[in-house]
Design an enzyme around this catalytic site. Structure first.
Site, mmCIF file in Angstrom:
data_model
loop_
_atom_site.group_PDB
_atom_site.id
_atom_site.type_symbol
_atom_site.label_atom_id
_atom_site.label_comp_id
_atom_site.label_asym_id
_atom_site.label_seq_id
_atom_site.Cartn_x
_atom_site.Cartn_y
_atom_site.Cartn_z
ATOM 1 N N ARG A 166 43.377 43.691 35.359
ATOM 2 C CA ARG A 166 43.164 44.543 36.491
ATOM 3 C C ARG A 166 43.755 45.984 36.332
ATOM 4 N NH1 ARG A 166 41.042 40.807 37.337
ATOM 5 N NH2 ARG A 166 41.107 39.229 38.739
ATOM 6 N N SER A 239 43.053 38.895 46.619
ATOM 7 C CA SER A 239 44.692 38.875 46.173
ATOM 8 C C SER A 239 45.373 40.200 46.211
ATOM 9 C CB SER A 239 44.462 38.404 44.654
ATOM 10 O OG SER A 239 43.594 37.451 44.392
ATOM 11 N N GLU A 335 48.268 44.730 44.012
ATOM 12 C CA GLU A 335 46.784 44.931 43.505
ATOM 13 C C GLU A 335 46.101 45.897 44.151
ATOM 14 O OE1 GLU A 335 44.635 41.432 42.249
ATOM 15 O OE2 GLU A 335 42.757 42.544 42.973
#
Ligand SMILES: Cc1cc2nc3c(=O)[nH]c(=O)nc-3n(C[C@H](O)[C@H](O)[C@H](O)COP(=O)(O)OP(=O)(O)OC[C@H]3O[C@@H](n4cnc5c(N)ncnc54)[C@H](O)[C@@H]3O)c2cc1C
Length: 339
Positions: A166, A239, A335
């Site tokens: 990520r 998420s 995130e």
């Protein structure tokens, strides 16, 4: 001048949390020329520029005093095809899932595990999107981006993008690079990634023993539709926290008091913990404070029940971070990109 710039535009339809903040200025880029016009407009007025795609990885906490430029450029083309390996290039504004479907319709495999991820092609390298054992870096060959400071157009290859979990160079140099188009190397033969138990299980439930890439895509779409809330119905950004990677000693320590700890050993000896599991253990699943909440089935997903502000969602995220740090000595990293 082709760029249409509007003032005081609500960003509610342009972020998947459905947070209602305004952009001081708003425009949609349909070409490279529009992008350059937007850069010139901002430079002349010393105005900040916020580039967005589908708004599915954003947490907007206040009105945006900037020009918000939504990438709406379209186009997909085959750059090379040796009968086996096919290099495809897509414009940044292409919506991700229809692009994945297009590749599958051409008989190309590689992107099937990334089916149904919201957002655009241009944002996919930003956080090296990933799902079901595949990340964009696995099929990535290059991208073209504008340096927003100098206007220089630059090509990046795989190594230059510094992809990690990520993460990418573009996250580290946020606000510098404007991604215009991305190139992927796909395969005419199916090289399927079926390591994830639920995918195999779904395929066998469907009686499919020798799946094609399209079968895998359909299985993943059906799993995702059951698991994740649809932002069109319930605002969310997928998420909300990354899975934390911690030293093996800390994982062992947590496991002593929580034998059910979900963790995956990494090549460097550290352990990646399931953030959702930690949050669930701490009792946050289904928690709701006004219209900001934790999804009742997915502890990793923060949701907007309707009128939550970005600040309320952020306050909830911070409470969860503090609680997890106190209970497990683990730092959770958010995130979505915060503005
Ligand atoms: C229901 C749901 C499920 C999700 N599932 C997953 C998943 O499985 N895996 C995963 O990795 N992610 C997932 N996400 C997160 C999200 O879909 C991805 O991060 C996606 O790539 C974001 O794309 P976007 O176009 O919406 O980006 P945006 O949210 O618009 O932007 C994200 C960031 O990228 C920047 N940006 C956007 N476009 C450009 C560009 N062309 N050039 C430079 N910067 C740009 C923005 O400034 C911002 O910082 C999910 C989100 C939701 C809502």
């Amino acid at each position: 001048m082709t760029l249409q710039i509007q003032s005081d535009v609500s960003l509610k339809p342009f972020n998947s949390f459905g947070v209602d903040v305004k952009a001081q200025w708003f425009a949609q880029a349909h070409s490279d020329e529009d992008v350059r016009e937007a850069l010139a407009y901002c430079a002349q007025r010393q105005l900040p520029l916020l580039v967005i795609g589908g708004g599915s990885n954003l947490l907007l906490t206040a009105d945006v005093r900037a020009l918000v430029l939504r990438m709406a450029t379209c186009g997909i083309r085959v750059l090379s095809d040796d009968g086996q390996r096919v290099v495809v290039e897509a414009e940044a504004g292409e919506t991700w899932h229809p692009f994945v479907q297009w590749t599958l319709e051409q008989g190309l495999s590689g992107l099937e595990n990334l089916s149904l991820i919201p957002g655009t092609v241009g944002a996919a390298p930003m956080q090296n999107i990933g799902a079901y054992g595949v990340e964009v870096k696995d099929v990535f060959v290059g991208l073209s981006a504008l340096d927003r400071q100098t206007g220089e157009l630059r090509d990046f290859d795989l190594a230059q993008c510094q992809f990690a979990y990520r993460d990418s160079l573009f996250k580290h140099e946020a606000g510098r690079w404007l991604i215009l188009r991305v190139r992927f190397a796909l395969n005419r033969a199916d090289h399927l990634h079926l390591e994830y138990g639920p995918v195999r299980q779904r395929l066998s439930e469907q009686g499919i023993e020798r799946p094609t890439a399209s079968d895998v895509s359909r299985a993943i779409c059906s799993i995702r539709s059951e698991k994740l809330p649809d932002p069109a119905v319930l605002g969310n950004a997928g998420s909300f926290f990354k899975n934390p990677v911690v030293p093996a000693e800390l994982a062992a320590q947590i496991r002593q008091s929580h034998p059910g700890l979900v963790g995956y050993p990494q090549a460097d000896g550290q352990v990646k913990l399931a953030a959702g599991w930690l949050i669930e253990q701490a009792g946050w699943k289904g928690f709701r404070d006004a219209d900001a909440g934790v999804h009742r089935l997915q502890s990793l997903v923060l949701v907007n029940y309707g009128a939550a502000t970005g600040l309320q969602l952020l306050a909830l995220a911070r409470r969860i971070q503090r609680d997890i740090a106190e209970r497990f000595n683990v730092e959770l990293e958010m995130e979505p990109n915060l503005y």
